[in-house]
Design a protein around this motif. Structure first.
Motif, PDB file in Angstrom:
ATOM      1  N   SER A   1       0.801  -1.227   0.000  1.00 55.85           N
ATOM      2  CA  SER A   1       0.000   0.000   0.000  1.00 55.85           C
ATOM      3  C   SER A   1       0.831   1.273   0.000  1.00 55.85           C
ATOM      4  O   SER A   1       0.277   2.365   0.163  1.00 55.85           O
ATOM      5  CB  SER A   1      -0.932   0.008   1.217  1.00 55.85           C
TER       6      SER A   1
ATOM      7  N   ALA B  80      -0.317   4.001  -2.476  1.00 57.28           N
ATOM      8  CA  ALA B  80      -1.560   4.644  -2.050  1.00 57.28           C
ATOM      9  C   ALA B  80      -1.311   5.548  -0.854  1.00 57.28           C
ATOM     10  O   ALA B  80      -1.920   6.627  -0.730  1.00 57.28           O
ATOM     11  CB  ALA B  80      -2.599   3.576  -1.701  1.00 57.28           C
TER      12      ALA B  80
ATOM     13  N   LEU C  16      -3.012  -5.115   0.511  1.00 51.62           N
ATOM     14  CA  LEU C  16      -3.673  -5.020  -0.798  1.00 51.62           C
ATOM     15  C   LEU C  16      -5.008  -4.297  -0.648  1.00 51.62           C
ATOM     16  O   LEU C  16      -5.375  -3.458  -1.491  1.00 51.62           O
ATOM     17  CB  LEU C  16      -3.887  -6.414  -1.383  1.00 51.62           C
ATOM     18  N   ALA C  17      -5.716  -4.594   0.440  1.00 48.27           N
ATOM     19  CA  ALA C  17      -6.995  -3.924   0.698  1.00 48.27           C
ATOM     20  C   ALA C  17      -6.800  -2.433   0.964  1.00 48.27           C
ATOM     21  O   ALA C  17      -7.513  -1.594   0.409  1.00 48.27           O
ATOM     22  CB  ALA C  17      -7.701  -4.590   1.870  1.00 48.27           C
ATOM     23  N   THR C  18      -5.807  -2.092   1.805  1.00 49.14           N
ATOM     24  CA  THR C  18      -5.586  -0.675   2.118  1.00 49.14           C
ATOM     25  C   THR C  18      -5.028   0.081   0.913  1.00 49.14           C
ATOM     26  O   THR C  18      -5.181   1.302   0.826  1.00 49.14           O
ATOM     27  CB  THR C  18      -4.641  -0.515   3.318  1.00 49.14           C
ATOM     28  N   LEU C  19      -4.383  -0.643  -0.009  1.00 50.94           N
ATOM     29  CA  LEU C  19      -3.952  -0.007  -1.258  1.00 50.94           C
ATOM     30  C   LEU C  19      -5.158   0.589  -1.977  1.00 50.94           C
ATOM     31  O   LEU C  19      -5.158   1.772  -2.357  1.00 50.94           O
ATOM     32  CB  LEU C  19      -3.250  -1.042  -2.140  1.00 50.94           C
ATOM     33  N   TYR C  20      -6.201  -0.215  -2.162  1.00 52.84           N
ATOM     34  CA  TYR C  20      -7.397   0.252  -2.877  1.00 52.84           C
ATOM     35  C   TYR C  20      -8.179   1.260  -2.044  1.00 52.84           C
ATOM     36  O   TYR C  20      -8.681   2.261  -2.575  1.00 52.84           O
ATOM     37  CB  TYR C  20      -8.278  -0.941  -3.245  1.00 52.84           C
ATOM     38  N   ILE C  21      -8.266   1.015  -0.740  1.00 50.22           N
ATOM     39  CA  ILE C  21      -9.014   1.937   0.125  1.00 50.22           C
ATOM     40  C   ILE C  21      -8.324   3.299   0.169  1.00 50.22           C
ATOM     41  O   ILE C  21      -8.965   4.352   0.029  1.00 50.22           O
ATOM     42  CB  ILE C  21      -9.145   1.359   1.541  1.00 50.22           C
TER      43      ILE C  21
ATOM     44  N   ARG D 148      -6.207   4.688  -1.972  1.00 48.43           N
ATOM     45  CA  ARG D 148      -6.285   5.397  -3.255  1.00 48.43           C
ATOM     46  C   ARG D 148      -7.695   5.909  -3.517  1.00 48.43           C
ATOM     47  O   ARG D 148      -7.874   7.006  -4.064  1.00 48.43           O
ATOM     48  CB  ARG D 148      -5.814   4.478  -4.394  1.00 48.43           C
ATOM     49  N   ALA D 149      -8.703   5.133  -3.104  1.00 47.57           N
ATOM     50  CA  ALA D 149     -10.093   5.572  -3.291  1.00 47.57           C
ATOM     51  C   ALA D 149     -10.372   6.824  -2.466  1.00 47.57           C
ATOM     52  O   ALA D 149     -11.025   7.760  -2.942  1.00 47.57           O
ATOM     53  CB  ALA D 149     -11.052   4.449  -2.902  1.00 47.57           C
TER      54      ALA D 149
ATOM     55  N   GLN E  52       1.529   2.166  -8.426  1.00 47.92           N
ATOM     56  CA  GLN E  52       2.411   1.006  -8.585  1.00 47.92           C
ATOM     57  C   GLN E  52       3.839   1.258  -8.106  1.00 47.92           C
ATOM     58  O   GLN E  52       4.779   0.567  -8.533  1.00 47.92           O
ATOM     59  CB  GLN E  52       2.422   0.538 -10.046  1.00 47.92           C
TER      60      GLN E  52
END
Length: 326
Positions: free
Chosen positions: A70, A73, A125-130, A132-133, A241
């Motif tokens: 993450s 992000a 991986l979850a906090t990466l998307y959270i 960035r969102a 990335q």
């Protein structure tokens, strides 16, 4: 394979990144006269500074056999707050704010991993998307310019050395001292080598794990601000990335994905090596579409070398145990 042959092979693997670096310098130097100039070398180190800073934080995580996907992000989320709400403020305060927000981001990762027992790969991986969102929501998916104070800091020098390099050197020295000269650093290596044995020795393993993810978070926030000081604005792809070159830099520098081995000196070398590749490709007017391919090859080589190196060390250790038992 005899023990002597295994040690020779281990030595070759240990210096494989250095050999790769020398080959790259020779190749790019022959293709472009500008590549071997002192000015270009300073540019390489300056451009590699933010990767090196984040990779230093990643080294702490890898040493305990963890992973943080993450960091990119984290960079974006931390820096977008500075870009949106701290324009006109002292840039030092901006760095402190980004570092604090990175710490909070890292603490969330640490809590999920150590308290909720979620595997590090899945948690980050979850906090990466959270992350960035959240950053995209605050920015409205728009390009947000950084304040002129941040940009002036990025262009400033001290004793002829760019500010980005000075910031990187401070982070590097703090990390080196922490890992090599403190009890905490020794405990990080112990946890990475054998968490069960470390726990039996009285080390608070969850506390160490929590701390290294916080350190990685702070490094991501500071590294993000160093990157921000070199660009005019944060787009929706800011930090996108970045976890890949960061992890590759640490592994190329000798830090094992399996924990317990490595250090920040090698990590810095790995970051410079990766930036040397990108710089050389630019100098030789290579096709931009080739860049991701080259970086992916470097990542593959780094992981392959680490895997082979770990296998050799395990065989040498098993042979040593057998000799001691007889």
């Amino acid at each position: 394979m005899t023990g002597h042959a295994a040690r020779l092979r281990m030595l070759a693997l240990q210096y494989a990144p250095l050999l790769m670096f020398l080959v790259l310098i020779a190749v790019f130097g022959s293709l472009s006269e500008r590549f071997l100039t002192p000015v270009n070398f300073v540019n390489i180190v300056t451009q590699a500074a933010h990767i090196a800073i984040i990779a230093i934080g990643m080294t702490f995580v890898l040493l305990v056999a963890g992973i943080d996907l993450s960091v990119g992000a984290n960079m974006y989320a931390s820096c977008i707050v500075v870009a949106l709400y701290l324009k006109g403020w002292n840039p030092i305060f901006g760095f402190m704010t980004a570092g604090f927000l990175g710490l909070v981001f890292g603490a969330v990762n640490a809590f999920v991993i150590t308290r909720l027992r979620v595997p590090a790969f899945i948690a980050t991986l979850a906090t990466l998307y959270i992350g960035r969102a959240i950053a995209l929501y605050f920015s409205g998916v728009k390009m947000i310019p950084f304040g002129k104070e941040i940009l002036l800091l990025g262009r400033s020098t001290l004793l002829g050395i760019p500010a980005a390099i000075w910031i990187f050197l401070v982070v590097f020295m703090l990390a080196w001292v922490t890992l090599r000269l403190t009890t905490f650093g020794r405990q990080v290596y112990a946890v990475g080598a054998d968490p069960e044995a470390a726990a039996k020795a009285g080390i608070d393993v969850p506390k160490i794990l929590f701390a290294v993810y916080c350190i990685c978070g702070v490094a991501a926030g500071i590294g993000g601000m160093v990157s921000a000081s070199q660009v005019a604005a944060a787009s929706s792809t800011f930090g996108f990335q970045k976890e890949f070159p960061v992890i590759a830099a640490a592994v190329l520098g000798g830090t094992s994905l399996f924990g317990g081995r490595g250090g920040v000196v090698g990590t810095v070398f790995g970051a410079v090596l990766i930036q040397t590749v990108e710089n050389g490709l630019v100098m030789t007017n290579a096709d931009p579409y080739v860049y991701p391919l080259i970086v992916s090859v470097i990542i593959f080589i780094a992981v392959l070398v680490d895997s082979i190196r770990t296998g050799i060390l395990e065989r040498l250790e098993m042979r040593k145990i057998r000799v001691e038992e007889t």
